[in-house]
Design an enzyme around this catalytic site. Structure first.
Site, PDB file in Angstrom:
ATOM      1  N   GLU A  74       0.821  -1.230   0.000  1.00 30.38           N
ATOM      2  CA  GLU A  74       0.000   0.000   0.000  1.00 30.38           C
ATOM      3  C   GLU A  74       0.853   1.277   0.000  1.00 30.38           C
ATOM      4  O   GLU A  74       0.302   2.384  -0.096  1.00 30.38           O
ATOM      5  CB  GLU A  74      -0.923   0.027   1.230  1.00 30.38           C
ATOM      6  CG  GLU A  74      -2.139  -0.885   1.132  1.00 30.38           C
ATOM      7  CD  GLU A  74      -1.797  -2.356   1.265  1.00 30.38           C
ATOM      8  OE1 GLU A  74      -0.849  -2.677   2.012  1.00 30.38           O
ATOM      9  OE2 GLU A  74      -2.454  -3.184   0.607  1.00 30.38           O
ATOM     10  N   HIS A 106       5.313 -14.773  -3.268  1.00 32.35           N
ATOM     11  CA  HIS A 106       5.497 -13.861  -4.405  1.00 32.35           C
ATOM     12  C   HIS A 106       6.317 -12.633  -3.981  1.00 32.35           C
ATOM     13  O   HIS A 106       6.070 -11.520  -4.432  1.00 32.35           O
ATOM     14  CB  HIS A 106       4.151 -13.396  -4.978  1.00 32.35           C
ATOM     15  CG  HIS A 106       3.186 -14.504  -5.216  1.00 32.35           C
ATOM     16  ND1 HIS A 106       3.497 -15.604  -5.969  1.00 32.35           N
ATOM     17  CD2 HIS A 106       1.922 -14.702  -4.782  1.00 32.35           C
ATOM     18  CE1 HIS A 106       2.464 -16.431  -6.003  1.00 32.35           C
ATOM     19  NE2 HIS A 106       1.489 -15.906  -5.279  1.00 32.35           N
ATOM     20  N   THR A 151       6.958 -14.008   2.788  1.00 34.02           N
ATOM     21  CA  THR A 151       6.114 -13.363   1.782  1.00 34.02           C
ATOM     22  C   THR A 151       6.040 -14.218   0.531  1.00 34.02           C
ATOM     23  O   THR A 151       7.073 -14.449  -0.112  1.00 34.02           O
ATOM     24  CB  THR A 151       6.692 -11.968   1.420  1.00 34.02           C
ATOM     25  OG1 THR A 151       7.018 -11.318   2.633  1.00 34.02           O
ATOM     26  CG2 THR A 151       5.711 -11.137   0.653  1.00 34.02           C
TER      27      THR A 151
HETATM   28  N1  RBF Z   1       3.772  -6.534   3.747  1.00 34.27           N
HETATM   29  C1  RBF Z   1       4.990  -6.115   4.075  1.00 34.27           C
HETATM   30  O1  RBF Z   1       5.209  -4.910   4.219  1.00 34.27           O
HETATM   31  N2  RBF Z   1       6.018  -7.007   4.256  1.00 34.27           N
HETATM   32  C2  RBF Z   1       5.849  -8.347   4.108  1.00 34.27           C
HETATM   33  O2  RBF Z   1       6.830  -9.084   4.303  1.00 34.27           O
HETATM   34  C3  RBF Z   1       4.564  -8.820   3.752  1.00 34.27           C
HETATM   35  N3  RBF Z   1       4.333 -10.151   3.582  1.00 34.27           N
HETATM   36  C4  RBF Z   1       3.095 -10.568   3.238  1.00 34.27           C
HETATM   37  C5  RBF Z   1       2.826 -11.952   3.060  1.00 34.27           C
HETATM   38  C6  RBF Z   1       1.592 -12.387   2.702  1.00 34.27           C
HETATM   39  C7  RBF Z   1       1.352 -13.869   2.525  1.00 34.27           C
HETATM   40  C8  RBF Z   1       0.524 -11.450   2.500  1.00 34.27           C
HETATM   41  C9  RBF Z   1      -0.838 -11.899   2.093  1.00 34.27           C
HETATM   42  C10 RBF Z   1       0.777 -10.102   2.673  1.00 34.27           C
HETATM   43  C11 RBF Z   1       2.043  -9.628   3.054  1.00 34.27           C
HETATM   44  N4  RBF Z   1       2.290  -8.267   3.239  1.00 34.27           N
HETATM   45  C12 RBF Z   1       3.530  -7.866   3.580  1.00 34.27           C
HETATM   46  C13 RBF Z   1       1.196  -7.284   3.214  1.00 34.27           C
HETATM   47  C14 RBF Z   1       0.983  -6.623   1.874  1.00 34.27           C
HETATM   48  O3  RBF Z   1       2.019  -5.651   1.672  1.00 34.27           O
HETATM   49  C15 RBF Z   1      -0.379  -5.915   1.870  1.00 34.27           C
HETATM   50  O4  RBF Z   1      -0.439  -4.993   2.928  1.00 34.27           O
HETATM   51  C16 RBF Z   1      -1.539  -6.887   2.066  1.00 34.27           C
HETATM   52  O5  RBF Z   1      -1.440  -7.942   1.156  1.00 34.27           O
HETATM   53  C17 RBF Z   1      -2.876  -6.172   1.876  1.00 34.27           C
HETATM   54  O6  RBF Z   1      -3.002  -5.621   0.583  1.00 34.27           O
END
Ligand code: RBF
Length: 281
Positions: free
Chosen positions: A177, A207, A205
């Site tokens: 975001e 992908h 994470t």
């Molecule tokens: N956001 C981060 O800032 N760092 C991360 O390592 C991260 N890992 C994620 C892993 C998964 C499986 C998911 C679903 C989301 C992750 N997100 C992470 C959040 C992503 O940036 C975002 O805020 C959400 O997917 C909502 O759109």
């Protein structure tokens, strides 16, 4: 390891102390606080760059403090008005600069010098943040790390003279975001630069590569399309240990670095804008 350099000159009397302090003030040094104890007092003056230089052989202009300026002729006029004793008037050095030497107090020689301008004159931003306004976008995901990045960024801004009321912090759910919020802030026109802070950890994470690419591209695109400098404090790490290192342990604090880069970019943008104005006048 090294943090700074201080060189001290002892004034022979209260009168001489006041004279030197007012001279340094007038010349445009950044004034520091005065300290006092029953036996002595002192004031310090800051310059943007400090160097410790060794010289071997005979120097034509003997002085133990060399002050680089960008308008030597104005300095010369100012010193003459103050009736300061000149050791040498403005002279060519033979190494692409001009210099003048004064003796404002006994046994204290100051050389003022200015580099000759060349065609390839370099324009660089500096690190004074007073009067600059910053938006910080910070992701809540991995907040254990991102809050440290935020503290680093705030530290960088405050220590460079940015006022508290000129900093706006916006939290978003995750790094994904960051770009859209960065753009929203940039488009308000209320910020000189946007600092983006987040933490993507490969192990956690799915992908990871795609998200990292998207976040980076989105931030870059927002910077280019809005014309507002954005700096990148999004960690892309293999694991938590690496993230911790880059958020204030072994490998510095990426939030601090992003803040300092933002200040530099704002300063640079202002300098380029005023150079352009100068050319069209
Ligand atoms: N956001 C981060 O800032 N760092 C991360 O390592 C991260 N890992 C994620 C892993 C998964 C499986 C998911 C679903 C989301 C992750 N997100 C992470 C959040 C992503 O940036 C975002 O805020 C959400 O997917 C909502 O759109």
């Amino acid at each position: 390891m090294i943090k700074g350099l201080t060189t001290i000159r002892y004034a022979a009397s209260a009168k001489e102390y006041e004279l030197l302090a007012s001279l340094l003030d007038r010349l445009g040094f950044e004034p520091g606080e005065e300290w006092k104890n029953p036996r002595a007092r002192g004031r310090y003056f800051l310059a943007p760059v400090g160097k410790l230089e060794l010289v071997e052989g005979k120097e034509k202009f003997p002085a133990d403090i060399w002050i680089e300026v960008n308008d030597l002729d104005s300095v010369s006029v100012l010193l003459k008005k103050q009736k300061i004793k000149f050791i040498s008037e403005v002279e060519e050095t033979g190494w692409g600069s001009r210099v003048l030497v004064i003796e404002p107090a006994r046994a204290m020689r100051l050389a003022f010098w200015q580099k000759d301008r060349t065609e390839q004159d370099v324009v660089e931003g500096d690190l004074h943040a007073s009067g600059m306004r910053f938006g910080i976008v910070v992701a809540r995901w991995n907040s254990f790390i991102t809050e440290r990045l935020l503290q680093g960024a705030l530290d960088g801004l405050r220590r460079s003279g940015c006022r508290e009321q000129d900093i706006t912090v916006v939290r978003v759910p995750g790094s994904f975001e960051i770009p859209s919020q960065a753009r929203t802030l940039a488009e308000t026109g209320n910020f000189d630069a946007i600092i983006t802070l987040g933490c993507l950890i490969r192990g956690e994470t799915t992908h990871y590569e795609h998200i990292a690419t998207e976040v980076t591209r989105g931030i870059g695109q927002s910077a280019q399309e809005t014309g507002v400098p954005h700096t990148y404090g999004v960690l892309t790490c293999e694991n938590l240990e690496q993230a911790l290192d880059r958020a204030g342990l072994k490998a510095g604090n990426k939030g601090f670095e992003a803040a300092v880069s933002a200040i530099e970019m704002v300063s640079l943008k202002r300098k380029i804008a005023s150079n352009q104005q100068g050319k069209t006048r």
